[in-house]
Scaffold this active site. Structure first.
Site, PDB file in Angstrom:
ATOM      1  N   GLY A  39     -21.199  32.588  30.213  1.00  0.00           N
ATOM      2  CA  GLY A  39     -22.503  33.098  30.639  1.00  0.00           C
ATOM      3  C   GLY A  39     -22.991  32.775  32.033  1.00  0.00           C
ATOM      4  O   GLY A  39     -22.704  33.500  32.996  1.00  0.00           O
ATOM      5  N   ARG A  68     -24.416  28.549  20.906  1.00  0.00           N
ATOM      6  CA  ARG A  68     -23.621  27.630  20.066  1.00  0.00           C
ATOM      7  C   ARG A  68     -22.189  28.132  19.914  1.00  0.00           C
ATOM      8  O   ARG A  68     -21.275  27.351  19.653  1.00  0.00           O
ATOM      9  CB  ARG A  68     -24.267  27.479  18.686  1.00  0.00           C
ATOM     10  CG  ARG A  68     -25.486  26.567  18.717  1.00  0.00           C
ATOM     11  CD  ARG A  68     -25.982  26.288  17.328  1.00  0.00           C
ATOM     12  NE  ARG A  68     -27.013  25.284  17.324  1.00  0.00           N
ATOM     13  CZ  ARG A  68     -27.359  24.552  16.262  1.00  0.00           C
ATOM     14  NH1 ARG A  68     -26.748  24.734  15.117  1.00  0.00           N
ATOM     15  NH2 ARG A  68     -28.306  23.658  16.346  1.00  0.00           N
ATOM     16  N   ILE A 130     -20.218  21.441  21.842  1.00  0.00           N
ATOM     17  CA  ILE A 130     -19.136  21.611  20.867  1.00  0.00           C
ATOM     18  C   ILE A 130     -17.957  22.360  21.493  1.00  0.00           C
ATOM     19  O   ILE A 130     -16.816  21.903  21.462  1.00  0.00           O
ATOM     20  CB  ILE A 130     -19.642  22.383  19.616  1.00  0.00           C
ATOM     21  CG1 ILE A 130     -20.826  21.645  18.976  1.00  0.00           C
ATOM     22  CG2 ILE A 130     -18.504  22.600  18.609  1.00  0.00           C
ATOM     23  CD1 ILE A 130     -20.524  20.260  18.458  1.00  0.00           C
ATOM     24  N   LYS A 141      -4.463  18.089  25.589  1.00  0.00           N
ATOM     25  CA  LYS A 141      -3.302  18.015  24.700  1.00  0.00           C
ATOM     26  C   LYS A 141      -2.143  18.822  25.293  1.00  0.00           C
ATOM     27  O   LYS A 141      -0.992  18.381  25.296  1.00  0.00           O
ATOM     28  CB  LYS A 141      -3.661  18.572  23.316  1.00  0.00           C
ATOM     29  CG  LYS A 141      -2.448  18.681  22.395  1.00  0.00           C
ATOM     30  CD  LYS A 141      -2.786  19.098  20.995  1.00  0.00           C
ATOM     31  CE  LYS A 141      -1.503  19.293  20.196  1.00  0.00           C
ATOM     32  NZ  LYS A 141      -1.724  19.425  18.775  1.00  0.00           N
ATOM     33  N   HIS A 279     -20.722 -22.912  38.186  1.00  0.00           N
ATOM     34  CA  HIS A 279     -19.993 -22.852  36.914  1.00  0.00           C
ATOM     35  C   HIS A 279     -20.918 -22.472  35.765  1.00  0.00           C
ATOM     36  O   HIS A 279     -20.943 -23.126  34.720  1.00  0.00           O
ATOM     37  CB  HIS A 279     -19.274 -24.176  36.644  1.00  0.00           C
ATOM     38  CG  HIS A 279     -18.249 -24.477  37.689  1.00  0.00           C
ATOM     39  ND1 HIS A 279     -16.998 -23.906  37.684  1.00  0.00           N
ATOM     40  CD2 HIS A 279     -18.312 -25.250  38.790  1.00  0.00           C
ATOM     41  CE1 HIS A 279     -16.330 -24.328  38.741  1.00  0.00           C
ATOM     42  NE2 HIS A 279     -17.111 -25.132  39.424  1.00  0.00           N
ATOM     43  N   GLY A 308     -21.809 -24.325  47.944  1.00  0.00           N
ATOM     44  CA  GLY A 308     -20.917 -23.346  47.309  1.00  0.00           C
ATOM     45  C   GLY A 308     -21.525 -22.713  46.068  1.00  0.00           C
ATOM     46  O   GLY A 308     -20.814 -22.174  45.219  1.00  0.00           O
ATOM     47  N   ASN A 422     -25.244 -29.009  25.061  1.00  0.00           N
ATOM     48  CA  ASN A 422     -26.588 -29.543  24.852  1.00  0.00           C
ATOM     49  C   ASN A 422     -27.316 -29.661  26.189  1.00  0.00           C
ATOM     50  O   ASN A 422     -26.758 -30.253  27.108  1.00  0.00           O
ATOM     51  CB  ASN A 422     -26.510 -30.917  24.201  1.00  0.00           C
ATOM     52  CG  ASN A 422     -26.010 -30.821  22.761  1.00  0.00           C
ATOM     53  OD1 ASN A 422     -26.462 -29.991  22.007  1.00  0.00           O
ATOM     54  ND2 ASN A 422     -25.075 -31.696  22.401  1.00  0.00           N
ATOM     55  N   PHE A 468     -33.439 -29.897  18.879  1.00  0.00           N
ATOM     56  CA  PHE A 468     -34.079 -31.161  18.474  1.00  0.00           C
ATOM     57  C   PHE A 468     -33.217 -32.377  18.790  1.00  0.00           C
ATOM     58  O   PHE A 468     -31.999 -32.253  18.986  1.00  0.00           O
ATOM     59  CB  PHE A 468     -34.477 -31.131  17.003  1.00  0.00           C
ATOM     60  CG  PHE A 468     -33.340 -30.981  16.000  1.00  0.00           C
ATOM     61  CD1 PHE A 468     -32.290 -31.901  15.915  1.00  0.00           C
ATOM     62  CD2 PHE A 468     -33.358 -29.912  15.104  1.00  0.00           C
ATOM     63  CE1 PHE A 468     -31.277 -31.762  14.972  1.00  0.00           C
ATOM     64  CE2 PHE A 468     -32.339 -29.764  14.161  1.00  0.00           C
ATOM     65  CZ  PHE A 468     -31.298 -30.692  14.107  1.00  0.00           C
TER      66      PHE A 468
HETATM   67  N1  FAI Z   1     -20.344  26.843  22.043  1.00  0.00           N
HETATM   68  C1  FAI Z   1     -19.379  27.153  22.834  1.00  0.00           C
HETATM   69  O1  FAI Z   1     -18.520  27.888  22.469  1.00  0.00           O
HETATM   70  C2  FAI Z   1     -19.357  26.611  24.205  1.00  0.00           C
HETATM   71  N2  FAI Z   1     -18.388  26.894  25.081  1.00  0.00           N
HETATM   72  C3  FAI Z   1     -18.663  26.259  26.221  1.00  0.00           C
HETATM   73  N3  FAI Z   1     -19.816  25.555  26.092  1.00  0.00           N
HETATM   74  C4  FAI Z   1     -20.493  24.808  27.140  1.00  0.00           C
HETATM   75  O2  FAI Z   1     -21.339  25.669  27.826  1.00  0.00           O
HETATM   76  C5  FAI Z   1     -21.545  25.223  29.150  1.00  0.00           C
HETATM   77  C6  FAI Z   1     -21.433  26.370  30.114  1.00  0.00           C
HETATM   78  O3  FAI Z   1     -22.193  27.431  29.681  1.00  0.00           O
HETATM   79  P1  FAI Z   1     -22.816  28.436  30.748  1.00  0.00           P
HETATM   80  O4  FAI Z   1     -21.660  28.941  31.524  1.00  0.00           O
HETATM   81  O5  FAI Z   1     -23.517  29.485  29.968  1.00  0.00           O
HETATM   82  O6  FAI Z   1     -23.768  27.611  31.602  1.00  0.00           O
HETATM   83  C7  FAI Z   1     -20.516  24.156  29.415  1.00  0.00           C
HETATM   84  O7  FAI Z   1     -21.193  22.911  29.522  1.00  0.00           O
HETATM   85  C8  FAI Z   1     -19.618  24.191  28.194  1.00  0.00           C
HETATM   86  O8  FAI Z   1     -19.172  22.897  27.842  1.00  0.00           O
HETATM   87  C9  FAI Z   1     -20.274  25.780  24.843  1.00  0.00           C
HETATM   88  N4  FAI Z   1     -21.432  25.264  24.391  1.00  0.00           N
HETATM   89  C10 FAI Z   1     -21.627  24.374  23.411  1.00  0.00           C
HETATM   90  O9  FAI Z   1     -21.002  24.036  22.522  1.00  0.00           O
END
Ligand code: FAI
Length: 519
Positions: A39, A68, A130, A141, A279, A308, A422, A468
């Protein structure tokens, strides 16, 4: 080009902190990297005039549920997680019509900052990222195929690498290690907030789980001794580990320990106070209306040991104090602030380390100490605990103290708290004159305090004992030296015998009901 270098062809960028984003996107695009983004990150990149594909175009699914769900989609995660060394993975992506990513740039929702702002719990929960950590962990990974960048501080290096053929495997591994530490730190903050604030267990004083979050500040020259390797790590709270050094050689392991003890000692007083530490014990401590006077008195406690030493002041260091400090070889001075002239004076001395630290040494209210196989946790010992106010003390022997004596007793009682047990501290005119520290029996601490004070200063001084008197013998040492008033917690099974000794000598003795062991 190194064999394991992987050129950056396609990047997924999703950042909350947009610092440096436009420059990064421009540079990556100029280097031929195709950009996919979420976005408002995509909007900012487009504003910079750089071509970008919105993640929703990729997934065919709108960003939904108030953000979300944005990147939580197989088309995103398969693109990050495909091991591009494997024919089978490359084939599966091709079959599914998914393109792989070579680079993931993500930074997370500001969870810690939202908690610190005092936001309502629902708003804090909303700032638990998330999708971001999922992408970061997936990319880390799959470091064999993907490079992951989690901080704008890495953008400059990233741009250089994008222009010069991509990251090596070693570099991708380092970035992955950084990324896992980043998400772990983030999750520790979330878990700690849940455990202690959002879902506390009122029947239990301490959380069921404590997470550690320490980042390397610096590798030290050595530890307590030259044959011990050592390093300094800092946490999220300000303190001596994040003090600003204005001047002097690199801080040593022992300098940090002593500077911390010095700050703790000076911070116990409301009035201007100076502690001189050797110390981890005070060899000088005093209060006065003026910080330079407090320093002169603290130095006079034991000028031999002050050589020192590590000095802490709980007020701005004035030029007058700096002049005095400059006359004595001092390892470290730490204070919340310095007059400019004081800095000039101190920095003329080559060896002194000059530190600014205005963080409350008792901040957080919790102390932790590792023991083998575990961690001891306790509430910080406060001087304002019940029993520290002279008005709450019990007179158990002699005449009530006059105003000056009571002020000296209150000073000695507070100062004694920073002496290793002490602890016996003799004081006069709100300055220590003799300190008996760290002895394995209280009589020896009494003897040491008297010896350090010398016969002249011990006579007529007041004394504080951190715990004490188990027998009258220690008190008798003080009485014989001419101590005029004593403050101690009381509570020994032999209190009666101890009080009898005080009465027989006609000295004033108060009990506080509070103990201040310090190990
Ligand atoms: N929910 C998602 O699928 C998701 N995917 C990416 N984000 C977070 O959204 C942020 C970026 O969002 P934007 O480009 O809308 O500002 C980043 O901090 C990224 O870690 C998400 N937001 C939270 O979980």
């Amino acid at each position: 080009m190194s064999e394991d270098r992987r050129p950056l062809k396609r990047a997924l960028i999703s950042v909350y902190d947009k610092t440096g984003l436009a420059d990064l996107a421009t540079a990556l695009s100029d280097a031929g990297v195709e950009l996919v983004s979420t976005g408002s990150t995509a909007a900012r990149i487009a504003e910079a005039g750089v071509a970008v594909t919105k993640v929703e175009e990729l997934t065919g699914f709108p960003e939904t549920l108030d953000g979300r769900v944005k990147t939580l989609h197989p088309r995103v995660h398969a693109g990050i997680l495909a091991d591009q060394r494997l024919d089978s993975h490359r084939q599966q992506l091709a079959d599914l019509g998914i393109e792989a990513f070579d680079l993931v740039v993500v930074n997370l929702y500001p969870f810690r900052e939202t908690v610190a702002s005092g936001a309502a719990p629902d708003d804090v929960v909303e700032q638990i990222d998330i999708g971001g950590p999922s992408m970061v962990r997936a990319a880390a990974k799959n470091h064999a195929s993907v490079a992951v960048v989690v901080s704008p501080t890495r953008y400059e290096a990233l741009i250089d690498v994008a222009r010069s053929g991509g990251f090596t495997l070693e570099q991708r591994k380092r970035l992955a290690a950084e990324a896992f530490a980043h998400t772990a730190t983030y999750d520790i903050a979330v878990a700690s907030w849940f455990e202690s604030v959002h879902a506390p267990q009122p029947a239990q004083q301490f959380p069921a789980w404590v997470g550690g979050d320490w980042a390397l500040s610096t590798v030290l020259r050595y530890g307590e001794n030259p044959h011990q390797a050592a390093a300094l790590y800092h946490g999220s709270r300000p303190g001596i580990a994040s003090a600003r050094q204005l001047h002097g050689k690199e801080m040593s392991y022992n300098n940090y320990v002593d500077a911390d003890a010095a700050r703790r000692a000076a911070a116990d007083f409301d009035r201007p106070a100076v502690a001189v530490i050797k110390h981890a014990n005070p060899c000088g401590i005093a209060v006065a209306d003026d910080i330079a006077v407090a320093h002169a008195k603290a130095h006079a406690t034991d000028p031999v040991s002050a050589f020192g030493g590590v000095i802490a002041a709980n007020r701005t260091v004035t030029a007058a104090m700096a002049d005095q400090v400059a006359e004595v070889f001092t390892e470290v001075i730490v204070a919340p602030e310095y007059e400019p002239r004081a800095v000039e004076i101190l920095t003329r001395k080559k060896n002194i380390r000059v530190l600014i630290c205005d963080a409350d040494p008792h901040g957080g209210g919790i102390e932790m100490r590792p023991v083998s196989g575990g961690l001891l946790v306790q509430r910080t010992d406060h001087v304002d605990a019940d029993g520290d106010d002279p008005a709450s003390w019990t007179l158990v022997s002699g005449e009530p103290a006059d105003e000056r004596t009571l002020a000296d007793l209150a000073f000695a009682w507070t100062a004694c708290r920073s002496v290793k047990s002490n602890a016996i501290l003799l004081a006069n005119d709100e300055a220590a004159v003799g300190v008996g520290m760290g002895q394995v029996n209280r009589v020896d601490s009494c003897r040491l305090a008297v010896e350090r004070a010398g016969a002249e200063r011990a006579a007529g001084a007041v004394a504080a004992s951190d715990a004490f008197f188990p027998f009258p013998d220690g008190l008798q040492v003080l009485i014989d030296a001419g101590v005029r008033a004593v403050v101690q917690p009381g509570g020994s099974v032999r209190d009666e015998a101890v009080i009898e000794a005080a009465e027989a000598a006609g000295i004033t003795m108060y009990t506080t009901g509070t103990r201040h062991f310090f190990h």
